[in-house]
Motif scaffolding. Sequence first.
Motif, short mmCIF file in Angstrom:
data_model
loop_
_atom_site.label_atom_id
_atom_site.label_comp_id
_atom_site.label_asym_id
_atom_site.label_seq_id
_atom_site.Cartn_x
_atom_site.Cartn_y
_atom_site.Cartn_z
N ALA A 35 7.72 -10.80 -10.55
CA ALA A 35 7.30 -11.91 -9.71
C ALA A 35 7.47 -11.57 -8.23
CB ALA A 35 8.11 -13.16 -10.05
N LEU A 36 8.55 -10.87 -7.89
CA LEU A 36 8.79 -10.47 -6.50
C LEU A 36 7.65 -9.59 -5.99
CD1 LEU A 36 10.53 -10.06 -3.94
CD2 LEU A 36 11.72 -8.23 -5.17
N VAL A 37 7.28 -8.61 -6.79
CA VAL A 37 6.22 -7.69 -6.38
C VAL A 37 4.88 -8.39 -6.27
CG1 VAL A 37 4.90 -5.66 -7.10
CG2 VAL A 37 7.38 -5.64 -7.22
N ARG A 38 4.60 -9.26 -7.22
CA ARG A 38 3.33 -9.99 -7.17
C ARG A 38 3.25 -10.85 -5.92
NH1 ARG A 38 0.35 -9.17 -11.57
NH2 ARG A 38 1.42 -8.57 -13.50
N ARG A 39 4.37 -11.48 -5.56
CA ARG A 39 4.36 -12.30 -4.35
C ARG A 39 4.18 -11.42 -3.11
NH1 ARG A 39 8.66 -14.82 -7.04
NH2 ARG A 39 10.21 -13.89 -5.63
N ALA A 40 4.90 -10.29 -3.07
CA ALA A 40 4.82 -9.41 -1.90
C ALA A 40 3.40 -8.88 -1.71
CB ALA A 40 5.82 -8.27 -2.03
N THR A 41 2.76 -8.47 -2.79
CA THR A 41 1.39 -7.96 -2.67
C THR A 41 0.44 -9.07 -2.25
OG1 THR A 41 1.08 -8.27 -5.06
CG2 THR A 41 1.73 -6.10 -4.31
N GLN A 42 0.65 -10.27 -2.79
CA GLN A 42 -0.24 -11.38 -2.42
C GLN A 42 -0.03 -11.79 -0.98
OE1 GLN A 42 -2.69 -12.51 -4.56
NE2 GLN A 42 -3.42 -13.42 -2.63
N HIS A 43 1.22 -11.76 -0.50
CA HIS A 43 1.48 -12.07 0.91
C HIS A 43 0.72 -11.11 1.81
CE1 HIS A 43 4.25 -15.00 -0.34
NE2 HIS A 43 5.36 -14.28 -0.35
N ARG A 44 0.71 -9.85 1.44
CA ARG A 44 0.01 -8.85 2.25
C ARG A 44 -1.50 -9.11 2.26
NH1 ARG A 44 -4.09 -5.30 3.01
NH2 ARG A 44 -3.45 -3.65 4.43
N ILE A 45 -2.06 -9.43 1.10
CA ILE A 45 -3.50 -9.69 1.01
C ILE A 45 -3.86 -10.96 1.78
CG2 ILE A 45 -5.36 -10.28 -0.58
CD1 ILE A 45 -3.92 -8.46 -2.65
N ASP A 46 -3.05 -12.00 1.61
CA ASP A 46 -3.32 -13.26 2.33
C ASP A 46 -3.26 -13.04 3.84
OD1 ASP A 46 -3.54 -14.53 -0.09
OD2 ASP A 46 -1.53 -15.41 -0.03
N ALA A 47 -2.28 -12.27 4.29
CA ALA A 47 -2.14 -12.02 5.73
C ALA A 47 -3.34 -11.27 6.27
CB ALA A 47 -0.85 -11.26 6.00
N SER A 48 -3.87 -10.34 5.49
CA SER A 48 -5.03 -9.58 5.97
C SER A 48 -6.26 -10.46 6.15
CB SER A 48 -5.34 -8.44 4.99
OG SER A 48 -5.85 -8.93 3.76
N GLN A 49 -6.32 -11.55 5.37
CA GLN A 49 -7.47 -12.46 5.49
C GLN A 49 -7.35 -13.37 6.72
OE1 GLN A 49 -10.01 -12.06 3.37
NE2 GLN A 49 -8.80 -10.45 2.38
N ASN A 50 -6.13 -13.51 7.24
CA ASN A 50 -5.90 -14.41 8.39
C ASN A 50 -5.38 -13.65 9.60
OD1 ASN A 50 -6.32 -17.14 7.01
ND2 ASN A 50 -4.78 -16.21 5.69
N HIS A 51 -5.68 -12.36 9.66
CA HIS A 51 -5.16 -11.52 10.73
C HIS A 51 -5.73 -11.91 12.09
CE1 HIS A 51 -3.69 -7.93 12.71
NE2 HIS A 51 -4.90 -7.67 13.16
N GLN A 52 -4.87 -12.01 13.08
CA GLN A 52 -5.28 -12.28 14.45
C GLN A 52 -5.37 -10.96 15.22
OE1 GLN A 52 -6.20 -15.43 15.50
NE2 GLN A 52 -5.93 -15.80 13.29
#
Length: 283
Positions: A35-52
């Motif tokens: 679960a930790l890894v899945r969250r960490a990977t998803q956080h990275r993907i989500d951040a890339s979609q909202n990158h400033q």
Amino acid sequence: MSTCTSILGLIFLALAPALVSSAPTGQSAAIDPTALVRRATQHRIDASQNHQPLRYLLRKKDGLRDTTKDVIETRDGDVARLVALNGQPLSAQANQAELDRLDNLANHPEIQQHRYQREQKDAERVNRLMRLLPDAFLYRFQGMVPCAAGQCYRLSFSPHPRFNPPDLEAAVFRGMAGEVWIDQAQERLTRLDAHLISNVDFGWGIIGKLDKGGTIQITQADIGGHDWEVTSLMVDMRGKALMVKSLSFQITEQASHFSPAPGGVDYRKAIQLLEKSGGAIAP
């Protein structure tokens, strides 16, 4: 840090799935690594979609050159001005050549469009590989360690024997092992040390091969406002392409002096900002 993206797309990285701790007691038993890894990977993907967009300095050494560039991210892709060679400011002649190159870029939007399309494909490739990580590795929770962000989960990882790479790029995961740190508070990758524990063949070795012993190291940091960026990348990989041509990736990249780029700036405006800066290196 999109300059790193194409490298990461070729040999990208590792968090890890499925717990295989030999004696899951105490704190390790309370942690669900998958679960930790899945969250960490998803956080990275989500951040890339909202990158400033950002502006930063990028120093790159590849065995042939040592360059420092002033980079501005724009809605049309990144634009960069060469500001130093071997850690020294450009000569007057080299600086003028760089200004001429930027002027030519401003007059040929098709060049920037091609670059932007390549950046987009690289970003999509990295996100696709990130989604594979929870199935590509087995790992062990090794404890909590102090890190720049506070406390980090320290994990070791090794290839999952049942992982079937869906494409050639993902095949590198079959021979990769190492260690990764994940920030406890924000659950973001902060450090990765990986190495190839076996040769990795692509297309039964006909298309290419990466040699055992290759390494990749990545450091990522919160540069402010929960914006996590790659601050250093070191790659040392060797192999062969088409069974004959030698391959060698020996690259070091360091990013620094991050600041927000003006919102909504197109690439021509970024060129103007770079030209006005005078090519100075930030202290």
